[in-house]
Design an enzyme around this catalytic site. Structure first.
Site, PDB file in Angstrom:
ATOM      1  N   ARG A  80      -7.892   9.457  -4.966  1.00  0.00           N
ATOM      2  CA  ARG A  80      -6.695   8.649  -5.102  1.00  0.00           C
ATOM      3  C   ARG A  80      -7.057   7.150  -5.263  1.00  0.00           C
ATOM      4  O   ARG A  80      -7.931   6.708  -4.280  1.00  0.00           O
ATOM      5  CB  ARG A  80      -5.992   8.830  -3.525  1.00  0.00           C
ATOM      6  N   HIS A 126      -0.130  -0.804  -4.703  1.00  0.00           N
ATOM      7  CA  HIS A 126      -1.122  -0.955  -3.555  1.00  0.00           C
ATOM      8  C   HIS A 126      -1.072  -2.342  -3.410  1.00  0.00           C
ATOM      9  O   HIS A 126      -2.236  -2.973  -3.274  1.00  0.00           O
ATOM     10  CB  HIS A 126      -2.138  -0.235  -3.554  1.00  0.00           C
ATOM     11  N   ASN A 172       2.575   2.186  -1.918  1.00  0.00           N
ATOM     12  CA  ASN A 172       1.880   2.345  -0.782  1.00  0.00           C
ATOM     13  C   ASN A 172       2.393   1.585   0.326  1.00  0.00           C
ATOM     14  O   ASN A 172       2.551   0.431   0.482  1.00  0.00           O
ATOM     15  CB  ASN A 172       0.353   2.074  -1.100  1.00  0.00           C
ATOM     16  N   GLU A 173       2.923   2.165   1.468  1.00  0.00           N
ATOM     17  CA  GLU A 173       3.233   1.606   2.734  1.00  0.00           C
ATOM     18  C   GLU A 173       4.181   0.449   2.776  1.00  0.00           C
ATOM     19  O   GLU A 173       3.734  -0.627   2.976  1.00  0.00           O
ATOM     20  CB  GLU A 173       2.050   1.306   3.429  1.00  0.00           C
ATOM     21  N   ASN A 312       0.575   8.127   5.397  1.00  0.00           N
ATOM     22  CA  ASN A 312      -0.681   7.638   5.898  1.00  0.00           C
ATOM     23  C   ASN A 312      -0.733   7.607   7.238  1.00  0.00           C
ATOM     24  O   ASN A 312       0.504   6.968   7.857  1.00  0.00           O
ATOM     25  CB  ASN A 312      -0.701   6.190   5.217  1.00  0.00           C
ATOM     26  N   TYR A 314      -3.051   6.855  11.310  1.00  0.00           N
ATOM     27  CA  TYR A 314      -4.306   6.527  11.885  1.00  0.00           C
ATOM     28  C   TYR A 314      -4.443   6.647  13.357  1.00  0.00           C
ATOM     29  O   TYR A 314      -5.537   7.100  13.652  1.00  0.00           O
ATOM     30  CB  TYR A 314      -4.583   4.877  11.469  1.00  0.00           C
ATOM     31  N   GLU A 378      -3.687   9.116   3.340  1.00  0.00           N
ATOM     32  CA  GLU A 378      -4.891   8.201   4.130  1.00  0.00           C
ATOM     33  C   GLU A 378      -4.889   8.373   5.531  1.00  0.00           C
ATOM     34  O   GLU A 378      -3.928   8.949   6.139  1.00  0.00           O
ATOM     35  CB  GLU A 378      -4.273   6.429   4.323  1.00  0.00           C
ATOM     36  N   TRP A 428      -9.300   7.777   4.245  1.00  0.00           N
ATOM     37  CA  TRP A 428      -9.638   6.136   3.806  1.00  0.00           C
ATOM     38  C   TRP A 428     -10.808   6.014   4.470  1.00  0.00           C
ATOM     39  O   TRP A 428     -10.874   5.935   5.610  1.00  0.00           O
ATOM     40  CB  TRP A 428      -8.461   5.639   4.016  1.00  0.00           C
ATOM     41  N   GLU A 435     -11.092  -5.433   3.333  1.00  0.00           N
ATOM     42  CA  GLU A 435      -9.899  -4.828   4.040  1.00  0.00           C
ATOM     43  C   GLU A 435      -8.916  -5.990   4.562  1.00  0.00           C
ATOM     44  O   GLU A 435      -8.814  -6.469   5.618  1.00  0.00           O
ATOM     45  CB  GLU A 435     -10.770  -4.519   5.461  1.00  0.00           C
ATOM     46  N   TRP A 436      -8.390  -6.491   3.489  1.00  0.00           N
ATOM     47  CA  TRP A 436      -7.298  -7.252   3.580  1.00  0.00           C
ATOM     48  C   TRP A 436      -7.376  -8.445   4.689  1.00  0.00           C
ATOM     49  O   TRP A 436      -8.581  -9.115   4.539  1.00  0.00           O
ATOM     50  CB  TRP A 436      -5.793  -6.480   3.883  1.00  0.00           C
TER      51      TRP A 436
HETATM   52  C1  PNW Z   1      -3.639   1.056   5.214  1.00  0.00           C
HETATM   53  N1  PNW Z   1      -1.419  -1.777  10.710  1.00  0.00           N
HETATM   54  O1  PNW Z   1      -3.179  -0.399   5.907  1.00  0.00           O
HETATM   55  C2  PNW Z   1      -3.906   0.782   4.048  1.00  0.00           C
HETATM   56  O2  PNW Z   1      -3.136   1.621   3.043  1.00  0.00           O
HETATM   57  C3  PNW Z   1      -5.206   0.425   3.426  1.00  0.00           C
HETATM   58  O3  PNW Z   1      -5.302  -0.395   2.148  1.00  0.00           O
HETATM   59  C4  PNW Z   1      -6.023  -0.264   4.487  1.00  0.00           C
HETATM   60  O4  PNW Z   1      -7.378  -0.518   4.025  1.00  0.00           O
HETATM   61  C5  PNW Z   1      -6.016   1.143   5.561  1.00  0.00           C
HETATM   62  O5  PNW Z   1      -4.750   1.155   5.872  1.00  0.00           O
HETATM   63  C6  PNW Z   1      -6.799   0.580   6.769  1.00  0.00           C
HETATM   64  O6  PNW Z   1      -6.070  -0.745   7.115  1.00  0.00           O
HETATM   65  C7  PNW Z   1      -2.866  -0.411   7.011  1.00  0.00           C
HETATM   66  O7  PNW Z   1      -1.437  -2.881  11.143  1.00  0.00           O
HETATM   67  C8  PNW Z   1      -2.776  -1.846   7.333  1.00  0.00           C
HETATM   68  O8  PNW Z   1      -0.966  -0.909  11.605  1.00  0.00           O
HETATM   69  C9  PNW Z   1      -2.251  -2.346   8.540  1.00  0.00           C
HETATM   70  C10 PNW Z   1      -1.729  -1.363   9.675  1.00  0.00           C
HETATM   71  C11 PNW Z   1      -1.726   0.291   9.236  1.00  0.00           C
HETATM   72  C12 PNW Z   1      -2.343  -0.011   7.954  1.00  0.00           C
END
Ligand code: PNW
Length: 491
Positions: A80, A126, A172-173, A312, A314, A378, A428, A435-436
């Site tokens: 992906r 994205h 994405n998101e 996605n 986590y 993800e 992921w 990482e943003w």
């Molecule tokens: C996702 N939160 O972002 C993104 O799709 C990816 O690009 C990123 O690298 C990955 O997760 C890990 O962070 C998120 O604040 C960013 O809960 C922030 C959050 C969740 C997902």
């Protein structure tokens, strides 16, 4: 045991790793690429810790052949990745020229993946909006303009790559795009009502306007695909939403209700219109006239505009009614149970703890509510202080291995015991990457299953990569080479 065969995931089950253009490509000023909002944002002082930007990232624009060789070595069925809008159309707009070098890059990448038997899974957006569109008319704030420009960009991608790409993700998101970009102001373009953070912006109106535009741009791109491309190209198209499981803090009715409110705002905001045809009642009550409305014609395009559920996820949050955070639906999140124990292992990011049962519960919830096959696009973990460890130690990423042990067995249980139709799983991320704004605690290694030495750009598989490769090798039926024919039919 002799005589019994352990049940496995179907031979059609897709697995692979995920990345995104801005987080890995680097080479931001070559071959005619235009600027994106992340180029500008990441260079403003104080936006990313250490002032990191995407100029080099993991250098994948130059090292893509090595990346594919490593993916092939891992034996993934799929990869992906996302297309950078401003490489393909540097100024972004519907009357702006297409950049042949941008098309060529992704075309070569797709060809090489297919030569290696790896199915491309392509995200169109994205987060890297062409800066020119933001400057010209406010980007996602201007629904009428952005929908037309996004649809034309999608069309260029379908025309250029759709003969070979059978799995498309439009966005994405959207929650992150809207809330983090226009509410909290921590992601590009960094707009917020907080005047210390941003000279302009309105956190009480803009996120909901942006979310609305994103839904419509997605839906009109899907309409175009279905009308003009699907018959000849035979692919699937949908959206991918972020959303973590919400668990009531305790059995009290207000906290049980709070957990549902958390899901309504994080997931239902986008999933309910797209799959069920309306915004959640709770959001309508909460926002009243601040929540834009769809016209009947728009709604007809939005409802049913995703062939599958792109997920996605986590973590899991324990939810309590209260607090003043509208972006969480006036729900407070905690990882500490009433008895004082922690939900799971703490990641490097403040918002992430390891809780595999929540992953299984979320799969069940989405399957029951939206009734479509799920692609997990993800899922991953940031190991505490991984960046400051010497490489030998960083490769022993035990907390990440444990995390993936938990989620893979939860995945298998959801499919084989609960009957949830899950068809894909993409951890992921393939490599450590940019990482943003990062995790509230900035860190630049963080999610990869492959360690990247940022001096040499050499890649080293971590233990988590080895675990996943082995797990999918053992747990998918007749792990044969995937085919890139039209994917199995969806109900
Ligand atoms: C996702 N939160 O972002 C993104 O799709 C990816 O690009 C990123 O690298 C990955 O997760 C890990 O962070 C998120 O604040 C960013 O809960 C922030 C959050 C969740 C997902």
């Amino acid at each position: 045991m002799s005589g019994t065969v352990a049940p496995k995931l179907s031979k059609d089950f897709i697995w692979g790793f995920a990345t995104a253009s801005f987080q890995i490509e680097g080479s931001t000023d070559v071959d005619g690429r235009g600027k994106s909002i992340w180029d500008d944002f990441s260079k403003q002082p104080g936006k990313t810790m250490d002032g990191r930007d995407g100029d080099v990232a993991t250098d994948s624009y130059r090292l893509w052949k090595e990346d594919i060789a490593l993916l092939a070595q891992y034996g993934v069925k799929s990869y992906r990745f996302s297309v950078s809008w401003s490489r393909v159309i540097p100024l972004g707009g519907r009357n702006d020229p297409v950049n042949p070098k941008g098309i060529q890059f992704y075309s070569n990448l797709i060809d090489a993946l297919l030569e290696n038997g790896i199915v491309p899974f392509v995200t169109l957006y994205h987060w890297d909006l062409p800066q020119a569109l933001h400057d010209r008319y406010g980007g996602w704030l201007n629904k009428d303009e952005i929908v037309q420009d996004y649809v034309r960009y999608a069309k260029v991608c379908f025309e250029s790559f759709g003969d070979r790409v059978k799995h498309w993700l439009t966005m994405n998101e959207p929650w992150c795009i809207s809330i983090l970009g226009y509410g909290r102001g921590v992601f590009a373009p960094g707009r917020s009502s907080d005047r210390e953070r941003s000279p302009e912006g309105n956190s009480s109106t803009e996120p909901w306007i942006v979310g609305h535009s994103v839904i419509l741009a997605h839906a009109y791109a899907v309409k175009l695909y279905r009308e003009e491309f699907k018959a000849s190209q035979g692919g699937q198209i949908g959206i991918t939403l972020n959303g973590d499981w919400a668990m009531p803090y305790d059995d009290s009715p207000q906290n049980v209700e709070a957990a549902q409110h958390a899901l309504d705002v994080a997931i239902g905001w986008f999933a309910d219109p797209i799959y069920l045809g309306h915004y959640p009642d709770y959001m309508k009550q909460m926002l009243r006239e601040r929540l834009p409305e769809f016209t009947p014609e728009e709604l007809a395009v939005v409802k049913g505009s995703s062939d599958f559920y792109g997920m996605n996820t986590y973590t899991t949050n324990l939810c309590r009614a209260g607090g003043d955070d509208e972006f969480q639906g006036f729900v407070e999140y905690t990882f500490i149970r009433p008895d004082g124990t922690q939900l799971g292992t703490q990641a490097h990011c403040a918002w992430l703890q390891d809780y595999p049962q929540g992953f299984r519960d979320l799969l069940n919830y989405l399957w029951k509510r939206y009734k479509l096959p799920i692609y997990v696009t993800e899922n991953g973990f940031a190991v505490k202080d991984e960046n400051s460890k010497p490489i030998e130690e960083a490769l022993q990423d035990n907390d990440r291995v444990n995390y993936f042990k938990g989620t893979t067995s939860a995945l298998k249980a959801a499919v084989l015991e609960d009957g949830v139709d899950v068809r894909a799983y993409f951890p992921w991320s393939f490599v450590d990457n940019f990482e943003w704004q990062a995790c509230l605690l900035y860190h630049h290694r963080i999610f990869g299953v492959t360690y990247v030495d940022y001096e040499t750009q050499k890649r080293y598989p971590k233990e988590s990569a080895k675990f996943l490769v082995k797990w999918f090798g053992n747990n998918i039926d007749a792990a044969e080479k995937p085919s890139n024919k039209a994917p199995p039919a969806l109900p």
